[in-house]
Design a protein around this motif. Structure first.
Motif, PDB file in Angstrom:
ATOM      1  N   VAL A  31      -7.769 -97.307  43.595  1.00 55.21           N
ATOM      2  CA  VAL A  31      -7.256 -97.330  42.226  1.00 55.21           C
ATOM      3  C   VAL A  31      -8.090 -98.229  41.321  1.00 55.21           C
ATOM      4  O   VAL A  31      -8.426 -97.851  40.196  1.00 55.21           O
ATOM      5  CB  VAL A  31      -5.779 -97.787  42.212  1.00 55.21           C
ATOM      6  N   THR A  32      -8.450 -99.408  41.812  1.00 57.52           N
ATOM      7  CA  THR A  32      -9.108-100.395  40.944  1.00 57.52           C
ATOM      8  C   THR A  32     -10.557-100.668  41.333  1.00 57.52           C
ATOM      9  O   THR A  32     -11.170-101.605  40.832  1.00 57.52           O
ATOM     10  CB  THR A  32      -8.326-101.721  40.968  1.00 57.52           C
ATOM     11  N   GLY A  33     -11.126 -99.856  42.227  1.00 57.51           N
ATOM     12  CA  GLY A  33     -12.504-100.073  42.653  1.00 57.51           C
ATOM     13  C   GLY A  33     -13.517 -99.673  41.593  1.00 57.51           C
ATOM     14  O   GLY A  33     -13.178 -99.237  40.485  1.00 57.51           O
ATOM     15  N   SER A  34     -14.795 -99.796  41.940  1.00 54.11           N
ATOM     16  CA  SER A  34     -15.856 -99.458  40.986  1.00 54.11           C
ATOM     17  C   SER A  34     -16.153 -97.963  41.060  1.00 54.11           C
ATOM     18  O   SER A  34     -16.267 -97.392  42.157  1.00 54.11           O
ATOM     19  CB  SER A  34     -17.117-100.273  41.272  1.00 54.11           C
ATOM     20  N   PRO A  35     -16.286 -97.285  39.928  1.00 50.97           N
ATOM     21  CA  PRO A  35     -16.503 -95.829  39.919  1.00 50.97           C
ATOM     22  C   PRO A  35     -17.706 -95.391  40.742  1.00 50.97           C
ATOM     23  O   PRO A  35     -17.643 -94.383  41.452  1.00 50.97           O
ATOM     24  CB  PRO A  35     -16.683 -95.516  38.430  1.00 50.97           C
ATOM     25  N   TYR A  36     -18.787 -96.141  40.660  1.00 51.44           N
ATOM     26  CA  TYR A  36     -19.987 -95.763  41.409  1.00 51.44           C
ATOM     27  C   TYR A  36     -19.713 -95.736  42.909  1.00 51.44           C
ATOM     28  O   TYR A  36     -20.039 -94.754  43.605  1.00 51.44           O
ATOM     29  CB  TYR A  36     -21.135 -96.730  41.103  1.00 51.44           C
ATOM     30  N   TRP A  37     -19.123 -96.818  43.432  1.00 54.35           N
ATOM     31  CA  TRP A  37     -18.932 -96.903  44.875  1.00 54.35           C
ATOM     32  C   TRP A  37     -17.837 -95.960  45.360  1.00 54.35           C
ATOM     33  O   TRP A  37     -17.899 -95.465  46.495  1.00 54.35           O
ATOM     34  CB  TRP A  37     -18.645 -98.346  45.291  1.00 54.35           C
ATOM     35  N   LEU A  38     -16.869 -95.670  44.540  1.00 57.14           N
ATOM     36  CA  LEU A  38     -15.859 -94.693  44.949  1.00 57.14           C
ATOM     37  C   LEU A  38     -16.478 -93.295  45.064  1.00 57.14           C
ATOM     38  O   LEU A  38     -16.106 -92.510  45.945  1.00 57.14           O
ATOM     39  CB  LEU A  38     -14.689 -94.692  43.965  1.00 57.14           C
ATOM     40  N   ARG A  39     -17.421 -92.973  44.183  1.00 57.16           N
ATOM     41  CA  ARG A  39     -18.137 -91.694  44.318  1.00 57.16           C
ATOM     42  C   ARG A  39     -18.985 -91.681  45.581  1.00 57.16           C
ATOM     43  O   ARG A  39     -19.036 -90.686  46.308  1.00 57.16           O
ATOM     44  CB  ARG A  39     -19.015 -91.434  43.095  1.00 57.16           C
ATOM     45  N   ARG A  40     -19.676 -92.798  45.836  1.00 56.70           N
ATOM     46  CA  ARG A  40     -20.517 -92.887  47.032  1.00 56.70           C
ATOM     47  C   ARG A  40     -19.693 -92.769  48.307  1.00 56.70           C
ATOM     48  O   ARG A  40     -20.163 -92.232  49.324  1.00 56.70           O
ATOM     49  CB  ARG A  40     -21.273 -94.215  47.037  1.00 56.70           C
ATOM     50  N   ALA A  42     -17.334 -90.944  49.119  1.00 53.17           N
ATOM     51  CA  ALA A  42     -17.043 -89.575  49.540  1.00 53.17           C
ATOM     52  C   ALA A  42     -18.143 -89.008  50.431  1.00 53.17           C
ATOM     53  O   ALA A  42     -17.882 -88.124  51.263  1.00 53.17           O
ATOM     54  CB  ALA A  42     -16.852 -88.684  48.318  1.00 53.17           C
ATOM     55  N   GLY A  43     -19.360 -89.515  50.309  1.00 55.43           N
ATOM     56  CA  GLY A  43     -20.462 -89.007  51.105  1.00 55.43           C
ATOM     57  C   GLY A  43     -20.831 -89.866  52.292  1.00 55.43           C
ATOM     58  O   GLY A  43     -21.818 -89.580  52.984  1.00 55.43           O
ATOM     59  N   LEU A  44     -20.073 -90.927  52.536  1.00 56.35           N
ATOM     60  CA  LEU A  44     -20.360 -91.809  53.659  1.00 56.35           C
ATOM     61  C   LEU A  44     -19.684 -91.307  54.929  1.00 56.35           C
ATOM     62  O   LEU A  44     -18.629 -90.675  54.888  1.00 56.35           O
ATOM     63  CB  LEU A  44     -19.883 -93.231  53.341  1.00 56.35           C
ATOM     64  N   SER A  45     -20.287 -91.630  56.057  1.00 57.20           N
ATOM     65  CA  SER A  45     -19.729 -91.211  57.345  1.00 57.20           C
ATOM     66  C   SER A  45     -18.727 -92.215  57.901  1.00 57.20           C
ATOM     67  O   SER A  45     -18.272 -92.069  59.034  1.00 57.20           O
ATOM     68  CB  SER A  45     -20.860 -91.013  58.354  1.00 57.20           C
ATOM     69  N   PHE A  46     -18.404 -93.226  57.122  1.00 57.74           N
ATOM     70  CA  PHE A  46     -17.468 -94.265  57.555  1.00 57.74           C
ATOM     71  C   PHE A  46     -16.626 -94.690  56.362  1.00 57.74           C
ATOM     72  O   PHE A  46     -16.966 -94.404  55.206  1.00 57.74           O
ATOM     73  CB  PHE A  46     -18.218 -95.471  58.124  1.00 57.74           C
ATOM     74  N   ASP A  47     -15.523 -95.355  56.631  1.00 64.00           N
ATOM     75  CA  ASP A  47     -14.676 -95.893  55.574  1.00 64.00           C
ATOM     76  C   ASP A  47     -15.100 -97.336  55.314  1.00 64.00           C
ATOM     77  O   ASP A  47     -14.937 -98.197  56.187  1.00 64.00           O
ATOM     78  CB  ASP A  47     -13.199 -95.849  55.992  1.00 64.00           C
ATOM     79  N   PRO A  48     -15.688 -97.634  54.158  1.00 68.72           N
ATOM     80  CA  PRO A  48     -16.155 -98.996  53.878  1.00 68.72           C
ATOM     81  C   PRO A  48     -15.058-100.051  54.033  1.00 68.72           C
ATOM     82  O   PRO A  48     -15.356-101.213  54.338  1.00 68.72           O
ATOM     83  CB  PRO A  48     -16.650 -98.916  52.432  1.00 68.72           C
ATOM     84  N   LEU A  57     -22.850-104.358  56.822  1.00 67.84           N
ATOM     85  CA  LEU A  57     -23.315-103.787  55.555  1.00 67.84           C
ATOM     86  C   LEU A  57     -24.571-102.941  55.734  1.00 67.84           C
ATOM     87  O   LEU A  57     -24.920-102.148  54.857  1.00 67.84           O
ATOM     88  CB  LEU A  57     -23.588-104.903  54.543  1.00 67.84           C
ATOM     89  N   SER A  58     -25.241-103.085  56.872  1.00 67.83           N
ATOM     90  CA  SER A  58     -26.428-102.257  57.136  1.00 67.83           C
ATOM     91  C   SER A  58     -26.070-100.779  57.171  1.00 67.83           C
ATOM     92  O   SER A  58     -26.942 -99.918  56.977  1.00 67.83           O
ATOM     93  CB  SER A  58     -27.085-102.671  58.455  1.00 67.83           C
ATOM     94  N   ALA A  59     -24.787-100.457  57.384  1.00 68.01           N
ATOM     95  CA  ALA A  59     -24.361 -99.052  57.421  1.00 68.01           C
ATOM     96  C   ALA A  59     -24.611 -98.342  56.095  1.00 68.01           C
ATOM     97  O   ALA A  59     -24.739 -97.109  56.057  1.00 68.01           O
ATOM     98  CB  ALA A  59     -22.878 -98.970  57.792  1.00 68.01           C
ATOM     99  N   PHE A  60     -24.696 -99.090  54.994  1.00 71.96           N
ATOM    100  CA  PHE A  60     -24.953 -98.474  53.690  1.00 71.96           C
ATOM    101  C   PHE A  60     -26.404 -98.051  53.529  1.00 71.96           C
ATOM    102  O   PHE A  60     -26.731 -97.278  52.619  1.00 71.96           O
ATOM    103  CB  PHE A  60     -24.593 -99.455  52.565  1.00 71.96           C
ATOM    104  N   GLY A  61     -27.285 -98.580  54.388  1.00 75.92           N
ATOM    105  CA  GLY A  61     -28.709 -98.299  54.229  1.00 75.92           C
ATOM    106  C   GLY A  61     -29.294 -99.087  53.072  1.00 75.92           C
ATOM    107  O   GLY A  61     -28.581 -99.781  52.335  1.00 75.92           O
TER     108      GLY A  61
END
Length: 355
Positions: A31-40, A42-48, A57-61
């Protein structure tokens, strides 16, 4: 009211894993997260939100800075920060392409001011003195340091501005006569202030300071200290700076729009120039250029990896264009230091006398 000593002591006591969980969960809150990271997300293979440790944090590449050249900076700021956002947008140098842009919220600027107030007396600079800041300003975050000096260190600040992007364009075009004319133009403004105004301290880029020392050593000798901000300072440059101001603090700085580091005492007469990150919001690591996830051994050189962990700005795994030595800070600091920072690859000519 908390003093800067108390504020920094509390920051240095933070557990980095706990801080990582706090920042990541803030930016990925549905609800209150950053728009950029919430979009990202959706394409990640893990739940941040499952991340529990800093190392994970290396999982983000590696973060692709190209995205920040066109992204609205507000997209990186959590929706928890009230809209509409107010404040200035800061840009990277933009000397190798279109600038990257970020928004600094008030708590982020306050954090920078806290670290500056904490560092200055330890470096030997006194409150209530007059400064001359000869650095880029405009969209460059380093320009805000003058305001911090005035507002948080009871200082008066004179200013001389210049545009490093224009100078480097001239260099790439081979227009060296114009580069020299521009350098002379900046130097004339600096020397006019030094000759006519009561300046105690100087904030300046390394190349410009070299030129000032060579052409006007008598003016430099009258100063009570200098902070060197900009591209890297070599041991030879540092020795020449100290020789020009033998009884005054001469402090090199390292950092950029995304994260700063503070100078630790210089060792071996300039042979080793270490820096410490403004932990826990900023961490610098030194990694193998061939494997960005692997730290090099202490005392070895590698590529600088930067991670930004502000409540209002999350940018993991920036692979900098800098090389450095991994510096062991022992038990005094909670994170590694970096030392003897220099360009990872020296592919471009550096305009003499400016930056």
């Amino acid at each position: 009211m908390l003093t800067e000593d108390t504020v920094i002591k509390e920051l240095l006591a933070k557990d980095l894993d706990s801080w990582t969980r706090r920042v990541v969960r803030r930016h990925f809150d549905p609800v209150t997260g950053s728009p950029y990271w919430l979009r990202r997300a959706a394409g990640l293979s893990f739940d941040p939100r499952d991340i529990t440790r800093y190392e994970e944090l290396s999982a983000f590449g590696p973060f692709k800075l190209e995205e920040l050249r066109t992204l609205d900076p507000a997209e990186l700021v959590p929706q928890a920060v009230p809209r509409p956002l107010a404040g200035k947008i800061w840009e990277s140098g933009g000397t190798t392409g279109t600038p990257c842009r970020v928004h600094y919220t008030e708590p982020m600027l306050r954090n920078r001011a806290d670290w500056l107030r904490w560092a200055l007396p330890r470096e030997g600079f006194q409150r209530g003195r007059s400064w001359l800041q000869a650095t880029p300003t405009g969209p460059h975050l380093v320009g805000n340091r003058g305001w911090h000096l005035a507002e948080h260190y009871e200082s008066r600040v004179y200013g001389v501005d210049f545009d490093p992007r224009w100078v480097k364009r001239l260099v790439r075009a081979g227009r060296m006569k114009e580069v020299q004319e521009y350098t002379d133009h900046i130097l004339e403004q600096i020397t006019l202030i030094l000759r006519t105004q009561p300046v105690d301290y100087l904030m300046i880029t390394p190349a410009l300071f070299q030129t000032l020392i060579r052409k006007h050593p008598e003016l430099v000798a009258e100063l009570k200290g200098a902070r060197i901000s900009g591209t890297h300072v070599t041991p030879a440059m540092y020795k020449s700076f100290v020789a020009a101001m033998p009884d005054a603090p001469v402090v090199p700085m390292y950092g950029n729009t995304f994260g700063n580091a503070l100078a630790l005492p210089v060792l071996d007469q300039g042979g080793l120039m270490p820096y410490i990150s403004t932990y826990p919001q900023v961490t610098h690591s030194v990694v193998d250029p061939g494997d960005w996830t692997r730290l090099v051994e202490y005392g070895r050189s590698g590529q600088v990896r930067l991670t930004v962990l502000h409540d209002d700005l999350f940018v993991p795994n920036i692979l900098e264009r800098d090389a450095a030595i991994r510096y062991d800070t022992g038990t005094e600091w909670p994170w590694d230091g970096v030392a003897n920072v220099q360009p990872l690859q020296s592919l471009r000519a550096v305009p003499e006398g400016i930056y």
